[in-house]
Design a protein around this motif. Structure first.
Motif, mmCIF file in Angstrom:
data_model
loop_
_atom_site.group_PDB
_atom_site.id
_atom_site.type_symbol
_atom_site.label_atom_id
_atom_site.label_comp_id
_atom_site.label_asym_id
_atom_site.label_seq_id
_atom_site.Cartn_x
_atom_site.Cartn_y
_atom_site.Cartn_z
ATOM 1 N N ILE A 33 0.842 -1.206 0.000
ATOM 2 C CA ILE A 33 0.000 0.000 0.000
ATOM 3 C C ILE A 33 0.877 1.256 0.000
ATOM 4 C CG2 ILE A 33 -1.700 1.303 1.339
ATOM 5 C CD1 ILE A 33 -2.843 -1.427 2.214
ATOM 6 N N VAL A 34 1.959 1.208 0.812
ATOM 7 C CA VAL A 34 2.888 2.344 0.834
ATOM 8 C C VAL A 34 3.425 2.577 -0.582
ATOM 9 C CG1 VAL A 34 5.129 3.152 1.678
ATOM 10 C CG2 VAL A 34 3.534 2.017 3.237
ATOM 11 N N ALA A 35 3.884 1.492 -1.200
ATOM 12 C CA ALA A 35 4.459 1.587 -2.543
ATOM 13 C C ALA A 35 3.429 2.157 -3.512
ATOM 14 C CB ALA A 35 4.913 0.203 -3.001
ATOM 15 N N LEU A 36 2.188 1.684 -3.376
ATOM 16 C CA LEU A 36 1.129 2.116 -4.287
ATOM 17 C C LEU A 36 0.876 3.618 -4.163
ATOM 18 C CD1 LEU A 36 -1.079 1.393 -6.278
ATOM 19 C CD2 LEU A 36 -2.540 0.775 -4.362
ATOM 20 N N PHE A 37 0.895 4.098 -2.911
ATOM 21 C CA PHE A 37 0.578 5.515 -2.727
ATOM 22 C C PHE A 37 1.742 6.432 -3.094
ATOM 23 C CE2 PHE A 37 -3.152 3.841 -0.847
ATOM 24 C CZ PHE A 37 -4.100 4.828 -1.035
ATOM 25 N N CYS A 38 2.942 5.861 -3.246
ATOM 26 C CA CYS A 38 4.075 6.666 -3.688
ATOM 27 C C CYS A 38 4.104 6.771 -5.208
ATOM 28 C CB CYS A 38 5.395 6.055 -3.216
ATOM 29 S SG CYS A 38 5.593 6.175 -1.456
ATOM 30 N N ALA A 39 3.402 5.851 -5.871
ATOM 31 C CA ALA A 39 3.463 5.805 -7.333
ATOM 32 C C ALA A 39 2.904 7.092 -7.926
ATOM 33 C CB ALA A 39 2.676 4.601 -7.836
ATOM 34 N N LYS A 40 3.601 7.619 -8.941
ATOM 35 C CA LYS A 40 3.183 8.898 -9.514
ATOM 36 C C LYS A 40 2.893 8.802 -10.996
ATOM 37 C CE LYS A 40 3.743 12.210 -6.337
ATOM 38 N NZ LYS A 40 4.852 11.970 -5.416
ATOM 39 N N THR A 80 -15.182 8.586 -8.884
ATOM 40 C CA THR A 80 -13.866 9.202 -8.759
ATOM 41 C C THR A 80 -13.322 9.582 -10.127
ATOM 42 O OG1 THR A 80 -13.557 7.472 -7.136
ATOM 43 C CG2 THR A 80 -11.694 8.931 -7.506
ATOM 44 N N ALA A 81 -13.469 8.686 -11.066
ATOM 45 C CA ALA A 81 -12.954 8.941 -12.414
ATOM 46 C C ALA A 81 -13.608 10.191 -13.007
ATOM 47 C CB ALA A 81 -13.209 7.725 -13.294
ATOM 48 N N LEU A 82 -14.945 10.250 -12.917
ATOM 49 C CA LEU A 82 -15.655 11.392 -13.499
ATOM 50 C C LEU A 82 -15.263 12.699 -12.819
ATOM 51 C CD1 LEU A 82 -19.210 9.933 -14.131
ATOM 52 C CD2 LEU A 82 -17.464 10.590 -15.797
ATOM 53 N N MET A 83 -15.206 12.673 -11.479
ATOM 54 C CA MET A 83 -14.856 13.880 -10.737
ATOM 55 C C MET A 83 -13.498 14.394 -11.171
ATOM 56 S SD MET A 83 -17.288 14.737 -8.934
ATOM 57 C CE MET A 83 -17.106 15.635 -7.429
ATOM 58 N N ASN A 84 -12.522 13.483 -11.234
ATOM 59 C CA ASN A 84 -11.178 13.896 -11.587
ATOM 60 C C ASN A 84 -11.094 14.355 -13.040
ATOM 61 O OD1 ASN A 84 -9.252 13.586 -9.347
ATOM 62 N ND2 ASN A 84 -10.170 11.551 -9.274
ATOM 63 N N LEU A 85 -11.880 13.696 -13.855
ATOM 64 C CA LEU A 85 -11.856 14.004 -15.272
ATOM 65 C C LEU A 85 -12.330 15.438 -15.530
ATOM 66 C CD1 LEU A 85 -11.042 12.307 -17.670
ATOM 67 C CD2 LEU A 85 -13.422 11.654 -17.970
ATOM 68 N N PHE A 86 -13.410 15.799 -14.856
ATOM 69 C CA PHE A 86 -14.026 17.095 -15.179
ATOM 70 C C PHE A 86 -13.598 18.231 -14.260
ATOM 71 C CE2 PHE A 86 -16.981 14.188 -17.256
ATOM 72 C CZ PHE A 86 -17.066 14.806 -18.500
ATOM 73 N N PHE A 87 -13.089 17.914 -13.079
ATOM 74 C CA PHE A 87 -12.817 18.999 -12.136
ATOM 75 C C PHE A 87 -11.343 19.216 -11.856
ATOM 76 C CE2 PHE A 87 -17.232 17.863 -11.364
ATOM 77 C CZ PHE A 87 -17.823 19.106 -11.499
ATOM 78 N N PHE A 112 -5.014 7.460 -13.116
ATOM 79 C CA PHE A 112 -4.212 6.975 -11.989
ATOM 80 C C PHE A 112 -5.062 6.705 -10.760
ATOM 81 C CE2 PHE A 112 -0.425 9.202 -14.102
ATOM 82 C CZ PHE A 112 -0.060 8.020 -14.727
ATOM 83 N N MET A 113 -6.089 7.516 -10.550
ATOM 84 C CA MET A 113 -6.953 7.285 -9.388
ATOM 85 C C MET A 113 -7.666 5.940 -9.520
ATOM 86 S SD MET A 113 -6.595 9.310 -7.082
ATOM 87 C CE MET A 113 -7.927 9.222 -5.924
ATOM 88 N N VAL A 114 -8.191 5.698 -10.726
ATOM 89 C CA VAL A 114 -8.889 4.428 -10.949
ATOM 90 C C VAL A 114 -7.917 3.266 -10.733
ATOM 91 C CG1 VAL A 114 -9.959 2.969 -12.707
ATOM 92 C CG2 VAL A 114 -10.632 5.365 -12.487
ATOM 93 N N LEU A 115 -6.722 3.402 -11.309
ATOM 94 C CA LEU A 115 -5.726 2.355 -11.142
ATOM 95 C C LEU A 115 -5.426 2.133 -9.667
ATOM 96 C CD1 LEU A 115 -2.930 2.772 -13.833
ATOM 97 C CD2 LEU A 115 -4.256 0.733 -13.277
ATOM 98 N N ARG A 116 -5.278 3.240 -8.934
ATOM 99 C CA ARG A 116 -4.921 3.157 -7.529
ATOM 100 C C ARG A 116 -5.986 2.390 -6.742
ATOM 101 N NH1 ARG A 116 -2.871 8.477 -4.482
ATOM 102 N NH2 ARG A 116 -1.066 8.135 -5.799
ATOM 103 N N ILE A 117 -7.255 2.750 -6.953
ATOM 104 C CA ILE A 117 -8.329 2.080 -6.203
ATOM 105 C C ILE A 117 -8.376 0.581 -6.562
ATOM 106 C CG2 ILE A 117 -10.806 1.971 -5.782
ATOM 107 C CD1 ILE A 117 -10.938 4.941 -6.353
ATOM 108 N N VAL A 118 -8.331 0.311 -7.861
ATOM 109 C CA VAL A 118 -8.428 -1.090 -8.287
ATOM 110 C C VAL A 118 -7.254 -1.900 -7.739
ATOM 111 C CG1 VAL A 118 -8.352 -2.633 -10.275
ATOM 112 C CG2 VAL A 118 -9.802 -0.604 -10.333
ATOM 113 N N LEU A 119 -6.038 -1.329 -7.826
ATOM 114 C CA LEU A 119 -4.863 -2.055 -7.351
ATOM 115 C C LEU A 119 -4.913 -2.240 -5.837
ATOM 116 C CD1 LEU A 119 -2.060 -0.453 -9.539
ATOM 117 C CD2 LEU A 119 -2.923 -2.787 -9.654
#
Lengths: 268, 288
Positions: A33-40, A80-87, A112-119
């Motif tokens: 999880i730490v590694a995942l949240f560092c991913a950019k 999350t995807a829609l929010m990030n996409l439009f805002f 990246f948000m979608v990837l993060r949640i799914v992963l």
């Protein structure tokens, strides 16, 4: 009927992932999880995806089971995807009507948000898919042991957890029985408005609680009869032991987390 | 006489279509006549409980039909609740289903669900309570204050109060002391005699069955293994024992006497019958 509900999602098996010490797996998930949240950026996400794919392949958990686990969060993911996409502020992708509101950074953030949640969910599910609930509580008991110094009743908490897990099937069976008995007296759980339906549950809940308390009482007596006196000085029947594989896996996950921190700094 | 309950080729499969699939009931045929007192025996896992739950529509048969008064009970699935009022089922350990504040309200649960008038509910509750021997005082106390045997009787009253045409009792005496056991059986017997209701009694105790019922159906591995009067069924003691069941103690005594050369009927299943038998033998100058 009620019995068909799957509780816990443990998939019994004998793969390298199943055989790992449950403590190793918990620590690895934390590091993951730490590694995942560092991913950019693509590189770091690529590394995470590679690691997870490797683990999934080794564990032989069917992909269908993993995607079923994701089903409840689809809405959150989509939202999350829609929010990030439009805002997300930034350069618009194009001048066309809808695309005008979508920025380039927005597209990447959404992805990246979608990837993060799914992963995140797939990774943690892999833990519960490959580790039995009892092994998990045992592992937690030991991992949290240092907290005992701070007077956190770790053993009591994990004991409660394993007891709860133990009694879920029993209570489900009991609910089934009581439901049938009340149905035999003409109870109707299927029709009427919300209030009527809620009221219809009383004939099930009261006997269920009564029997749960009775069982708890009996269990306490039975435990006391066998001289249970809390966690102090208690030894385990199956002692958890780290083996070479555990150290190797732990080391690789530490490396993974460290590597991701570096990659994150570099902006990859 | 027209059968009140007729079971045709009844089959019930648990977890159909999964690796855990198994049939608890396989092609059972059974006829129950109005006013009959039928006993059902069979060891654990013989399909008794599954059969009982199908008779009042709690479980829907995988195959086969159940006719109540000549009508298929699943012909109108929406009306299945009405079947449950007509075929009353008392589960094993029914005291665990008590939930109301007073015994009175708990017994009234069934009749209330039937949508009866208050006066009718009151009459039925009091009638049912009288049958199982609960006092006025007990009627208005909490069911959780009663003793084990009283709770059991209160729960049975809850089903009797619906005045079903067929009353099914699944091991009503399990876990009771001898006196509580006798008391409940006596009340069921009285109820059967006075109301003329059809009663189906599922039991593990051969004595209980022998003493009460008119006819016995023996279930084994989901099939009807035997069907006949207690004398007919218990006369086949060896077969019964071969499938893990027993015969009443008295039948065993009769069998032992026969081995010793006393010419008694091997199918006697009550103490009274054996006594008669022996007296007749003695009076006739028999081997005694």
């Amino acid at each position: 009927m009620l019995k068909d509900i799957t509780l816990g999602q443990y998939f019994p098996g004998d793969t390298p992932v199943h055989r790992l010490d449950p403590r190793t797996k918990i620590i690895c998930v934390v590091l993951y999880i730490v590694a995942l949240f560092c991913a950019k950026w693509f590189v770091s996400y690529g590394v995470i995806i590679a690691v997870l794919t490797l683990c999934v392949c080794l564990s032989r958990v069917p992909l269908r089971a993993l995607s079923r686990g994701l089903r409840p969060v689809y809405i959150i993911v989509a939202f999350t995807a829609l929010m990030n996409l439009f805002f997300t502020a930034g350069e618009p992708v194009s001048d066309l009507p809808v695309l005008r509101y979508i920025s380039q950074t927005g597209v990447y953030t959404a992805l990246f948000m979608v990837l993060r949640i799914v992963l995140l969910i797939t990774g943690t599910f892999l833990l519960t898919y490959t580790t039995s609930p009892i092994a998990l509580t045992d592992a937690l008991d030991q991992l949290l042991a240092p907290l005992k110094k701070l007077r956190v009743p770790v053993h009591e908490l994990t004991l409660m957890m394993s007891l709860a897990l133990r009694f879920i099937p029993t209570l489900i069976e009991e609910t089934d029985k009581i439901m049938s008995a009340q149905k035999a007296r003409g109870a109707d759980f299927e029709s009427g408005n919300l209030i009527r339906r809620a009221k219809a549950l009383i004939p099930i809940l009261v006997p269920l609680f009564v029997s749960a308390f009775r069982r708890a009482d009996e269990l306490a007596t039975a435990m006391e009869c066998r001289c249970y006196h809390g966690g102090e000085g208690r030894t385990a029947l199956y002692v958890l032991r780290y083996r070479a594989a555990d150290y190797a896996v732990l080391a690789s996950f530490v490396l993974l987390a460290a590597g991701q921190i570096v990659l994150g700094r570099l902006g990859w | 006489m027209e059968a009140i309950l007729r079971v045709e080729n009844l089959t019930y499969t648990y977890s159909a279509g999964t690796p855990f699939e198994h049939s608890a009931v396989e092609g059972i045929n059974l006829t129950v006549l109005p006013g009959e007192f039928l006993g059902i025996i069979g060891h654990t896992g013989s399909g008794k409980s599954t059969l009982m739950q199908q008779l009042n529509g709690l479980l829907k048969p995988t195959a086969g039909r159940i006719y109540l008064d000549g009508r298929d009970i699943w012909s109108e699935p929406k009306e299945i609740r009405k079947v449950r009022f007509r075929v009353g089922l008392v589960f094993q350990y029914p005291e665990y289903q008590l939930f109301e504040e007073t015994v009175y309200k708990d017994i009234a649960f069934g009749p209330t669900n039937m949508g009866l008038s208050d006066g009718e509910i009151d009459r039925r509750v009091r009638d049912a309570a009288a049958f199982v021997g609960l006092s006025e005082e007990q009627l208005f106390s909490s069911p959780f204050e009663l003793s084990g045997g009283q709770k059991r009787r209160a729960a049975i009253a809850g089903v009797i109060a619906m005045e079903p045409e067929v009353l099914i009792l699944d091991e009503p005496t399990a876990g009771l002391d001898p006196r509580g056991r006798d008391r409940i059986l006596e009340q069921i017997r009285d109820y059967h005699r006075e109301k003329g209701t059809t009663v189906i009694l599922v039991s593990h105790s051969m004595e209980e069955i022998a003493r009460n019922v008119d006819r016995i159906a023996v279930l084994h591995r989901g099939h009807t293994y035997m069907d006949g009067t207690p004398a007919q069924v218990f006369a086949r003691a060896e077969e019964l024992m071969s499938i893990g069941l027993d015969v009443p103690q008295v039948t065993k005594v009769a069998l032992a006497l026969r081995e010793k050369g006393v010419d008694v009927d091997p199918s006697v299943c009550t103490v009274e019958a054996l006594r008669q038998e022996l007296l007749t033998l003695k009076g006739g100058g028999g081997a005694c």
